[in-house]
Structures are given as structure tokens and as C-alpha cells.
Scaffold this active site. Structure first.
Site, PDB file in Angstrom:
ATOM      1  N   ASP A  15       0.587  -1.489   0.169  1.00  0.00           N
ATOM      2  CA  ASP A  15       0.460  -0.103  -0.206  1.00  0.00           C
ATOM      3  C   ASP A  15       1.105   1.594   0.217  1.00  0.00           C
ATOM      4  O   ASP A  15       0.533   2.544   0.933  1.00  0.00           O
ATOM      5  CB  ASP A  15      -0.982   0.181   1.226  1.00  0.00           C
ATOM      6  CG  ASP A  15      -2.395  -0.821   1.073  1.00  0.00           C
ATOM      7  OD1 ASP A  15      -1.918  -1.832   0.033  1.00  0.00           O
ATOM      8  OD2 ASP A  15      -2.731  -1.396   1.690  1.00  0.00           O
ATOM      9  N   LYS A 113      -7.185  -5.061  -3.403  1.00  0.00           N
ATOM     10  CA  LYS A 113      -7.860  -5.824  -2.153  1.00  0.00           C
ATOM     11  C   LYS A 113      -9.001  -4.066  -1.973  1.00  0.00           C
ATOM     12  O   LYS A 113      -8.795  -3.221  -2.269  1.00  0.00           O
ATOM     13  CB  LYS A 113      -7.020  -5.769  -0.904  1.00  0.00           C
ATOM     14  CG  LYS A 113      -6.359  -4.900  -0.653  1.00  0.00           C
ATOM     15  CD  LYS A 113      -4.774  -5.308   0.570  1.00  0.00           C
ATOM     16  CE  LYS A 113      -3.994  -4.000   1.345  1.00  0.00           C
ATOM     17  NZ  LYS A 113      -5.163  -3.434   1.741  1.00  0.00           N
ATOM     18  N   CYS A 158      -2.065  -2.847   7.728  1.00  0.00           N
ATOM     19  CA  CYS A 158      -2.120  -3.888   6.459  1.00  0.00           C
ATOM     20  C   CYS A 158      -0.870  -4.635   6.174  1.00  0.00           C
ATOM     21  O   CYS A 158      -0.892  -6.153   5.252  1.00  0.00           O
ATOM     22  CB  CYS A 158      -2.512  -3.060   4.949  1.00  0.00           C
ATOM     23  SG  CYS A 158      -3.881  -1.990   4.827  1.00  0.00           S
TER      24      CYS A 158
HETATM   25  C1  VGL Z   1      -4.597   0.702   5.563  1.00  0.00           C
HETATM   26  C2  VGL Z   1      -6.783   1.782   6.825  1.00  0.00           C
HETATM   27  C3  VGL Z   1      -7.344   1.142   5.965  1.00  0.00           C
HETATM   28  C4  VGL Z   1      -2.935   0.071   5.504  1.00  0.00           C
HETATM   29  C5  VGL Z   1      -5.373   0.837   4.334  1.00  0.00           C
HETATM   30  O1  VGL Z   1      -2.976  -0.091   4.180  1.00  0.00           O
HETATM   31  O2  VGL Z   1      -2.614  -0.004   6.412  1.00  0.00           O
HETATM   32  N1  VGL Z   1      -5.620   1.021   6.499  1.00  0.00           N
HETATM   33  N2  VGL Z   1      -7.251   0.771   5.098  1.00  0.00           N
END
Ligand code: VGL
Ligand code: ZN
Length: 211
Positions: A15, A113, A158
């Protein structure tokens, strides 16, 4: 793709998207500091994948979808505890793009995702209900990859869930600690996440260990 990924480890970049960077919709403090680490490490691994949080605009992890609730609140959705977040990583929005400095040419495959409105997906492997795979597990299996190194955002969400799933899949798993930054919604979350990963069998290493 690497010539012989079978003999090589896989780097998983979690991410590294604009919305998780300072100034983004769900900023991870100092999240941009890991971009350089990612680019350096990507040159050292035979195979590199990236996960991409990729939500529909009405995703139920967004506080905006729950009247009377604010980001940080916790609700229950389909029997699963869900932290509510600001709207982030909406499909095709600039916030969902990878950080502009990420060297995309080094990324062999991208796994998205969080596409299902009704269930969040912290892990790069499975949704939080463990109902659906992103395809990453099957992909690594097909390539004969048995060990992974993870880094990215956010340590306590994540990254943690991806690392725990990797271990549960039987992959040898290490976390590149200086390649991660966390949210620490409650003080101590990052430390607790690292302890949880360590107890599960995740090796904690540093980027310099690969050079
Ligand atoms: C994430 C919160 C919501 C992350 C993704 O990448 O850690 N955290 N969506
Ligand atoms: Zn998300």
C-alpha cells in the site's frame, strides 16, 4: 519478471499509495520516508509485488457511510469489527495511485484489495473475513516462491495482517522494520503489531541486511 524467480525471494510492497502519505486522506506519519527504501530494495529482489488498497466510493470501512460516526469509531459489519476510516484509496482516484516516486518498472505484479463494499481487506492475501483471496497466494505458489519480505504501510494494519497471513500460508516471512511506518491510532499499536508478528514467526530485519 525475473529469469528464475523459483530461486529467489519475493519483496511485497504494501500500500505505498498517495492517500497513506503525508497530505493524503489517511496519512501514515512519515509514510513517504519508506519510498526510497522500497526503490532500493526492489533492485535487490528477484521478484517484487505490490498491494493496492482499491475501494469503491461507498466502501463500508468509510465513516462517511455510517450516519453519526466518525473516523476512528469502531462498528460491526457482518459480525466483524471494523475501524471506520476517512474515505481513502477510492478506485481510479489520485489518492489510490502509487506514490509518484515509486519505480513502477520494478514491480512485477500488483494485487488489489478492498474491492468488495461489505468487507475490508487489510491483508494483501485475503479479505478480513478470509472469504476471498486477492490471488497473491496462488501467484506466489505458481512461481514456487517460498519466502517473502514485507515492507510498507501501515505497520499496524495492512502490513501486520499481510505478514500474519504469509506465515499462515507456510511462507518464510520477514518484516523490513525500517521500511514500515504505522498509524498508532492507540499509542503502542505499532509496538504491539511488531510483537504479534514476531510471536507468529515473522523475522524482523532491516533493509541494510539485504545489501
Ligand atoms: C490500511 C486502513 C485502511 C493500510 C488500509 O494500508 O494499512 N489501513 N485501509
Ligand atoms: Zn482501506
Amino acid at each position: 519478471m525475473a529469469e528464475n524467480p523459483r530461486s529467489l525471494d519475493c519483496l511485497i510492497l504494501v500500500d505505498l499509495q498517495n492517500d497513506f502519505m503525508p497530505g493524503g486522506a489517511l496519512p501514515v506519519p512519515d509514510g513517504d520516508e519508506v519510498v526510497e527504501v522500497a526503490n532500493e530494495l526492489a533492485t535487490l529482489f528477484g521478484y517484487v509485488v505490490a498491494s493496492q488498497d482499491w475501494h469503491p466510493a461507498n466502501h463500508l470501512s468509510f465513516a462517511s457511510q455510517h450516519a453519526g460516526h466518525r473516523p476512528g469509531d469502531i462498528v460491526e459489519i457482518d459480525g466483524l469489527e471494523q475501524v471506520l476510516w476517512p474515505d481513502h484509496c477510492v478506485q481510479r482516484s489520485p489518492g489510490a495511485d502509487f506514490h509518484a516516486s515509486i519505480d513502477r518498472r520494478r514491480i512485477d505484479a500488483v494485487f488489489r484489495k478492498g474491492l468488495d463494499r461489505n468487507v475490508d481487506s487489510y491483508s494483501a492475501f485475503f479479505d478480513n473475513a478470509r472469504r476471498r483471496s486477492t490471488g497473491l497466494a496462488e501467484h506466489l505458489h505458481r512461481l514456487g516462491i517460498g519466502s517473502v519480505a514485507l515492507m510498507g504501510l501501515a505497520t499496524d494494519y495492512c502490513v501486520k495482517f499481510s505478514a500474519l497471513d504469509a506465515v499462515s500460508l507456510g511462507l518464510r516471512t520477514v518484516l523490513i522494520a525500517d521500511g514500515c511506518r504505522g498509524i498508532d491510532l492507540s499509542a503502542g499499536d505499532i509496538d504491539r503489531a511488531c510483537q504479534e508478528m514476531r510471536s507468529a514467526g515473522v523475522g524482523i530485519v532491516r533493509a541494510g541486511d539485504f545489501k
